[in-house]
Enzyme design. Structure first.
Site, short mmCIF file in Angstrom:
data_model
loop_
_atom_site.label_atom_id
_atom_site.label_comp_id
_atom_site.label_asym_id
_atom_site.label_seq_id
_atom_site.Cartn_x
_atom_site.Cartn_y
_atom_site.Cartn_z
N GLN A 4 0.84 -1.20 0.00
CA GLN A 4 0.00 0.00 0.00
C GLN A 4 0.88 1.25 0.00
OE1 GLN A 4 -2.43 0.26 3.52
NE2 GLN A 4 -3.90 1.65 2.59
N GLY A 5 0.86 2.03 -1.07
CA GLY A 5 1.70 3.21 -1.20
C GLY A 5 0.94 4.48 -0.85
N TYR A 6 0.73 4.70 0.44
CA TYR A 6 0.01 5.89 0.91
C TYR A 6 0.97 6.88 1.59
CZ TYR A 6 -4.80 4.12 0.25
OH TYR A 6 -5.99 3.68 -0.27
N SER A 24 4.35 -1.33 4.30
CA SER A 24 4.42 -2.69 4.86
C SER A 24 4.65 -3.72 3.76
CB SER A 24 3.13 -3.02 5.61
OG SER A 24 2.94 -2.14 6.69
N GLU A 54 -9.96 -1.68 4.96
CA GLU A 54 -8.90 -2.02 5.90
C GLU A 54 -9.43 -2.13 7.32
OE1 GLU A 54 -4.34 -0.53 6.87
OE2 GLU A 54 -5.83 0.94 6.24
N SER A 110 -2.75 7.81 13.24
CA SER A 110 -2.44 7.88 14.67
C SER A 110 -3.69 8.12 15.49
CB SER A 110 -1.43 9.01 14.92
OG SER A 110 -2.05 10.27 14.70
N GLU A 157 -4.28 10.41 17.56
CA GLU A 157 -4.65 11.82 17.56
C GLU A 157 -5.48 12.16 16.32
OE1 GLU A 157 -1.29 11.08 20.16
OE2 GLU A 157 -1.64 10.61 18.06
#
Length: 388
Positions: free
Chosen positions: A126-128, A161, A244, A367, A369
């Site tokens: 996954q290229g985010y 990943s 996901e 995250s 937050e």
């Protein structure tokens, strides 16, 4: 319900009969922080599953799946974990890209890319995230421009990943020069085995490298390998994130249950369970895990496509915090000896690896937050955070 129980028995029987011989040693191998374990052997297991029709069970039959209901998918993941079967290596293709292509891909894209995912013949990443676009994904700077019949992609992705094991990457790139934020992004399918791609593994606290930096230097992909129209990549990318945090979390949760049961067994063996404070923390962990499961089922049950909306951020915060605290509990159950390495080659114990790797849970995939901001703004309708 009888159909679900029959399906469950079929899964259980197949796993019991097949996790033998050459695959017996794979029980319990792999997973977060341990993806380096027996990768080639687990890929062989994945392809063995595919040959028997046990990959992509929730996909429609027309795309190579079993068309399993939500209840059957829950049963599959539960039985897979109960069998101590090895961690899957095709998760990103099966649970993220596949459902995205089923929802947004063209017939030609589905015909090209779905069968190799079902067969575990091609692996995906996954290229985010980028150095300046992690949880703030809309700040993507990787760009792609049309060059004849191709897109030429230039930029950097990070925390990718399993990129070092993948054949393809789905990349969010900016295809409209001068565009900002969510506008002008596109969702491209890019092959990794080419001169314009460099993959650099990142060494983590665990000493392993599941995450990677990926550099694109005019890497090529065919013009037809764009999902959705040019400039509509944000909508497609958000749908992928929904998948996901949808059905794919079920397998994760049963893996958590296996970890918790192992911590409980350790506490009983070494006497830590005699401490009432430890027993209280174990009880809270069990309650938390049940909450994770039922919250996920509640969200999925109200979403026909199996991809919940922004309310899934609630689940992300809860499971990430829960798993990090489980790692802390595991180390406390180990006692002072948990701080010692086992000797050469000084590999980590399962508990040490759980503790160290789970520190990342509240950071990756958005995250805590950022998830709180999503809940506040998109679920509760509170005023947006003031931005500089």
């Amino acid at each position: 319900m009888n159909d679900v129980e029959e399906f469950r028995r079929e899964v259980r029987g197949w796993l019991r009969s097949q996790l033998t011989g050459e695959f017996a040693a794979l029980r319990g191998r792999g997973g977060p922080g341990r993806e380096h374990e027996a990768h080639a052997e687990r890929l062989a297991w994945e392809r063995h599953m595919a040959a028997a029709g046990w990959t992509c069970v929730g996909w429609p039959e027309e795309y190579g799946g079993r068309g399993a209901t939500l209840e059957e998918q829950v049963a599959f993941h539960e039985e897979y974990a109960l069998a101590d079967a090895p961690a899957r290596v095709n998760h990103i293709g099966e649970q993220l890209l596949g459902p995205t292509l089923i929802a947004f891909g063209t017939p030609a894209q589905r015909a090209r890319f779905l069968p190799p995912i079902v067969a575990a013949a091609e692996l995906w990443c996954q290229g985010y995230s980028e150095p300046d676009a992690g949880s703030d994904l809309a700040n993507v700077r990787t760009r792609a421009e049309r060059d004849g019949d191709d897109w030429a992609v230039t930029g950097q992705k990070v925390w990718t990943s399993l990129a070092h094991e993948a054949d393809w990457c789905f990349v969010v790139a900016r295809t409209e020069p001068g565009s900002t934020r969510h506008r002008g992004l596109s969702y491209l399918l890019v092959p990794l085995d080419q001169a314009g791609v460099e993959i650099r593994p990142i060494v983590q606290l665990t000493g392993t490298s599941e995450f990677n930096e990926v550099f694109f230097d005019r890497a090529r992909t065919h013009a037809s390998h764009i999902v959705g129209a040019p400039g509509e990549g944000w909508r497609v990318a958000m749908a992928t994130l929904g998948f996901e945090r949808g059905v794919s979390t079920l397998g994760q949760q049963v893996g958590f249950r296996r970890e918790l049961e192992a911590v409980i067994a350790l506490a009983r063996r070494n006497g830590a369970a005699a401490d009432p404070l430890v027993r209280d923390r174990i009880a809270r962990a069990w309650i938390g895990l049940e909450t994770i499961r039922f919250n996920a089922l509640r969200m999925l049950g109200g979403t026909a496509a199996g991809a919940p909306g922004p309310e899934a951020s609630i689940g992300k915060i809860f499971w990430a915090t829960w798993h990090r605290e489980l790692g802390e509990l595991a180390m406390d159950v180990c006692g002072a000896g948990g701080m010692l390495a086992a000797g050469e080659p000084y590999d980590l114990t399962d508990w040490q690896r759980l503790y160290l790797f789970s520190r990342s849970d509240t950071i990756y995939a958005g995250s805590n937050e950022i998830q709180r901001n999503i809940i506040a703004e998109r679920v509760l309708g509170l005023p947006k955070e003031v931005r500089a």
